[in-house]
Design an enzyme around this catalytic site. Structure first.
Site, PDB file in Angstrom:
ATOM      1  N   GLU A   1       0.875  -1.184   0.000  1.00  0.00           N
ATOM      2  CA  GLU A   1       0.000   0.000   0.000  1.00  0.00           C
ATOM      3  C   GLU A   1       0.900   1.217   0.000  1.00  0.00           C
ATOM      4  O   GLU A   1       1.782   1.350   0.849  1.00  0.00           O
ATOM      5  CB  GLU A   1      -0.916  -0.017   1.227  1.00  0.00           C
ATOM      6  CG  GLU A   1      -2.051   1.000   1.155  1.00  0.00           C
ATOM      7  CD  GLU A   1      -1.706   2.319   1.843  1.00  0.00           C
ATOM      8  OE1 GLU A   1      -1.511   3.319   1.107  1.00  0.00           O
ATOM      9  OE2 GLU A   1      -1.639   2.351   3.067  1.00  0.00           O
TER      10      GLU A   1
ATOM     11  N   CYS B   1      -1.509   8.707   4.441  1.00  0.00           N
ATOM     12  CA  CYS B   1      -1.651   8.432   3.014  1.00  0.00           C
ATOM     13  C   CYS B   1      -3.071   8.709   2.548  1.00  0.00           C
ATOM     14  O   CYS B   1      -3.312   8.955   1.368  1.00  0.00           O
ATOM     15  CB  CYS B   1      -1.259   6.999   2.706  1.00  0.00           C
ATOM     16  SG  CYS B   1      -2.171   5.770   3.654  1.00  0.00           S
TER      17      CYS B   1
END
Length: 1000
Positions: A762, A796
């Site tokens: 990720e 993020c």
């Protein structure tokens, strides 16, 4: 007091009151009026009711005929059976020209304004004054409340306060023209008094509207900020010899409000006309009331309490269940009614120190107060009755006639903030258990309406318990997965736990943290310092660093452990995770304190990180047990096909610094529970938090070599870990640059490598929130700020772009900037600060470079100041005029920098939102059903959030992960995640022998 005899008198009193209004109906239930007809329709059709209330909520934002027509069509499609105005409007919406659209807009506007006017005494002070004069001629006193609760900035809070200042000035000028109300208490009259002792001027204040940053986390700061503003109003109220009531809002602000009241009241100890609202539906109110009455006696001051049932029941119930908290309100309506009577009696018993305002439309509740007061011989001047303006007109008339002391609660102000109030009133009137609905619409028998609520509650509890079904059993008899409860700063113990835990952590500074390989601590000669981002001179600890020899040791330990760990039954592997969860839960405040010191997270953010780590442990334990059951495929006689999963082998877990416990634990626990030993490399920016995994798993008793803590400095050691032929998979969360490097290095098959490496990866995001032209800005602005600047934007999932439709651009940006100016920046350990320092000086310098780029590409809308002295400080920055081609619109900026983009319409907004190579999270604030449907299909992100912030995904509820260059499509915390850590196998057996097969 004989309760049985008292109850009989209450019922008799209630019968008399009902008999007096037997032929009357409140305006809300007069079917001959437009409002009455609509309300009747709502009570017959739950779907129409929902759509109507949502339409009423969005209506003030529908500023053009086209917007109105589009929303009419979306909310009230032509296929529905609807009231004529909505039915015809929905059918004609798309076909009307500009003139017809304007007429439709005018017609609907007129009707909705009339509906709002039912409950709102006026949009201007002059309107309010005229209606007050009329009400006083009818014998009613009033209390005025300025509409508007969501103040997002200092300017909005000041505007709210100034409205009261202007209102009090206007009322002072006209009160001499008002007739005095003697009621049943004909004492010597004063031109400024009613009923002998009650001031004519009476106002109610919502305390949270006086300070935009009110938050129980910063309890003392919130109390003082609100009190500063409240003093200014109190001075004016005192000058006009009026009455000031401090309203009670959501449970979040309850204790703050009580403390503000106590401190203000001490400053006006001898002035009796300062009161507070208590809500009977709160479970805490019995204790709060007792403490308040004791406090009044202790300080020898006279107080006043307005007792209400409570207006936020749905919100409080839903919010508590979302957060994992105990529901703070009574969940059975009759329990609230019983609490109201119990608390009313307590107040009346203390009438020598407390004036009582009975605020209810419920004839049973009112009758109880009348009879209790008479039983106790409470002087009439010590209590009064209050009802909401626009509701229960027959009830208010009969109560005025019976008591002579009725005050109407009268909201006034602009229609836009009035819509929230209107929707609450509509919900109240149409609720299944609404006393007014039962009395005037459902025509329930009077005996049932007047029943002792204690009996009603007992019966309803009995019915509920008999109708309950057992919850669905989780695997192996485990309870269903439930997210760890979030921290609740309304609870004093949880507020106090943070500074205590931080002090405890500070007492342990300077320790050394060894590697952990094969269940042994290993000390190396090389160490790095872990520093506090807010105070880099503060060394938190020294962390040993691994080299190539330690890498080989860790790989060897994992390889040795693999066969036994692979063959450990999944239920046993899951049990280790559940044990780890209990350990982390026991130490949650301790671990949170280290998040504050080492990562620079605010209290709430720190706690959420630890809670998420616990969730991963709990969720993946259950998922592994579910997946461990072999699946039979193809029910064909004579053939047995079994589908099952096996672990892959030693796993490398490379973790980020921004969610140092949660993401670390998520990747590690997924690998462990699926049977893969782990070599865990934490970030060297948060290695002490990484070492907490050692403490947790050591106490949980994991076998030797199954979990190995392997901090190492520089990319070379990470490369060697990824390249090693014994590694079967790599789980990584971090930057795009490093993620792509890992994917590339994992592709080659090295000598001695027996398996193609798998990468669970990720990476970053360039996430956008779209602000539609009908967005609720009261919700959108604070959620954008929280998504962009929470934890300094170092997520993020953070909002780095906000894409605003032209029609609302100026209003949104104006409020956004003013709200941002209210944010305070300082050390994370201090609860008053919304934003802290970024993780290190490298991040600080990079963010500052992007701010400079943004100023060149766009227009600086706001740049905050930063604290003086040491610390990795960067300003909260908002830059407008950004276009898709700009670097600020394309490159990930891991910090508090928000790009604002202006678009002409919704199609362009979707296009610009999709214009980056990232596809992690995104959001939209809109109340257009058709636009929301388009976003679901066209907005290409891994996690799309509608009308809420875009950070804070929860395990099992919002499985998290992106596509594009944001990741490889895995969803952490979801039902597919563990599959990435295992290989599926199929075993097929021919079960037929000599033409016969076992029965299936």
């Amino acid at each position: 007091m004989d309760d049985k005899a008292l109850n009989s008198r209450i019922i008799n009193r209630g019968r008399q009151l009902f008999a007096a209004i037997a032929t009357e109906h409140p305006a809300m239930f007069e079917k001959g009026s437009w409002t009455g007809a609509i309300m009747n329709w709502c009570m017959q059709d739950e779907r129409f009711k929902t759509q109507l209330f949502r339409f009423v909520d969005v209506f003030p934002s529908l500023t053009s005929p086209k917007l109105l027509a589009d929303h009419l069509h979306d909310y009230f499609g032509p296929e529905q059976d609807l009231p004529p105005l909505f039915s015809k409007g929905a059918k004609l919406a798309g076909a009307l020209g500009s003139l017809g659209g304007a007429m439709l807009h005018a017609t609907i506007s007129s009707n909705i304004r009339a509906m709002a006017g039912q409950f709102i005494i006026g949009e201007t002070t002059s309107q309010a004054v005229k209606r007050i004069e009329r009400l006083r001629k009818e014998g009613y006193a009033v209390v005025l409340d300025v509409l508007g609760e969501a103040t997002l900035s200092r300017e909005e809070a000041e505007d709210y306060l100034n409205k009261y200042m202007d209102l009090l000035g206007s009322l002072k000028a006209v009160q001499g023209n008002w007739p005095s109300l003697s009621g049943n208490n004909p004492l010597a009259e004063d031109p400024a008094l009613d009923w002998g002792q009650a001031p004519k001027i009476n106002v109610s204040i919502k305390p949270s509207a006086l300070y935009s940053q009110a938050n129980p986390q910063d309890f003392e700061g919130s109390v003082e900020a609100i009190l500063y503003q409240m003093r200014r109003i109190a001075e004016r109220v005192y000058a006009v010899q009026g009455f000031l009531c401090i309203d009670m809002e959501s449970y979040k602000y309850k204790d703050i409000t009580l403390e503000v009241y106590r401190r203000l009241k001490l400053e006006y100890k001898d002035y009796p006309h300062i009161g507070i609202v208590l809500q009977a539906y709160l479970r805490d109110t019995d204790q709060d009331l007792a403490e308040l009455l004791d406090w009044a006696r202790q300080h020898n001051t006279r107080i006043s309490i307005r007792l209400v049932k409570g207006a936020y029941w749905d919100y409080e119930t839903i919010r508590a269940r979302q957060m994992g908290w105990d529901v703070p309100v009574w969940t059975i309506k009759a329990d609230t009614d019983a609490a109201f009577e119990r608390q009313a009696r307590r107040i009346l018993e203390n009438s020598s120190v407390c004036h009582f305002a009975c605020a209810s439309h419920n004839i049973r509740s009112i009758s109880a107060v009348i009879e209790i007061a008479e039983e106790m011989a409470v002087p009439p001047s010590d209590y009064e009755f209050q009802m909401l303006y626009g509701m229960a007109e027959p009830v208010r008339k009969v109560i005025l006639a019976a008591t002579g002391r009725l005050r109407l609660y009268c909201p006034y102000g602009n229609l836009v903030p009035g819509m929230g109030y209107l929707v609450r009133r509509l919900l109240e009137n149409t609720a299944n258990q609404s006393f007014l609905r039962l009395s005037f619409s459902e025509q329930v028998q009077v005996e049932q309406l007047l029943e002792d609520p204690l009996l009603t509650a007992s019966r309803e509890r009995s019915q509920d318990s008999h109708g309950m079904e057992a919850a669905t059993a989780a695997p192996e008899g485990l309870p269903d997965f439930v997210n760890q409860a979030m921290v609740d700063f309304t609870q004093p113990a949880q507020r106090a736990a943070f500074p205590q835990a931080i002090a405890l952590a500070r007492s342990r500074l300077g320790r050394s943290y060894p590697l952990f390989i094969g269940n042994k601590d290993i000390t190396t000669g090389q160490q790095i310092k872990s520093l506090n981002p807010s105070r880099p001179s503060e060394v938190l600890g020294l962390v040993c660093q691994a080299g190539i020899p330690e890498l080989e040791q860790a790989i060897a330990a994992a390889k040795t452990a693999f066969p036994a760990w692979r063959d450990t039954p999944p239920v046993e592997r899951a049990a280790y995770l559940l044990s780890a969860a209990r350990i982390a839960e026991r130490r949650i405040f301790e671990f949170s304190a280290w998040q504050v010191l080492e990562a620079g997270k605010q209290w709430e953010q720190a706690y959420a990180d630890v809670a998420e780590a616990i969730d991963f442990l709990e969720y993946y334990a259950r998922e592994m047990i579910r997946l461990a059951q072999p699946q039979r495929l193809g029910l064909i006689p004579g053939e047995l096909n079994q589908y099952f999963y096996e672990p892959r082998g030693p796993a490398a877990v490379i973790a980020p610094w921004n969610f140092p416990l949660a993401i670390s634990m998520g990747m590690v626990s997924a690998a462990l529970v699926t049977g893969n030993p782990v070599i865990y490399k934490p970030s060297n920016l948060t290695p002490i938090i990484g070492h907490q995994l050692v403490e947790i798993f050591r106490e949980a008793g994991l076998p030797a070599g199954v979990f190995n803590y392997f901090p190492g400095q520089g990319s070379s050691i990470g490369d060697r870990l990824v390249d090693h032929p014994a590694i079967s998979l790599v789980a990584f969360t971090g930057s795009l640059e490093v993620g792509l490097r890992i994917i590339e290095r994992s592709a080659p098959v090295h000598p001695g490598q027996a398996i193609v490496k798998r990468v669970v990866c990720e990476m970053g995001g360039k996430n956008a929130i779209i602000i539609d032209d009908d967005a609720d800005l009261d919700e959108a602005v604070p959620q954008v700020l929280a998504s962009a600047f929470g934890f300094q934007g170092q997520k993020c999932s953070a909002c780095s772009r906000v894409i605003v439709l032209d029609a609302v651009y100026e209003r949104f940006v104006g409020r956004l900037v003013k709200a941002a100016q209210s944010w305070q920046i300082g050390p994370a350990e201090e609860p008053a600060f919304n934003m802290g320092a970024v993780i290190d000086n490298v991040a600080r310098d990079k963010i500052r470079e992007y701010i400079a780029i943004g100023k060149q590409e766009g227009v600086l809308l706001y740049e905050s100041g930063i604290p003086a002295g040491e610390g990795n400080w960067v300003p909260l920055t908002i830059i407008g005029g950004i276009q898709p081609q700009h670097r600020l619109a394309q490159e990930e900026v891991f910090g508090p920098v928000l790009a604002v983009m202006r678009v002409k319409d919704f199609s362009q907004a979707i296009s610009w939102a999709n214009s980056t190579r990232f596809a992690l999270t995104g959001g939209i604030f809109s109340r257009s059903p058709s636009h929301l449907e388009r976003a679901r299909g066209e907005y290409k992100v891994g996690n799309l959030y509608i009308n809420r912030g875009i950070t804070g995904a929860l395990v099992g509820r919002q499985p998290f992960g992106g596509v594009g260059l944001s990741g490889v499509g895995t969803k952490a915390g979801g039902p597919d995640y563990l599959l990435h850590f295992m290989d599926p196998r199929v075993v097929t057996e021919n079960t037929m022998r000599r033409g016969f097969a076992p029965a299936d």
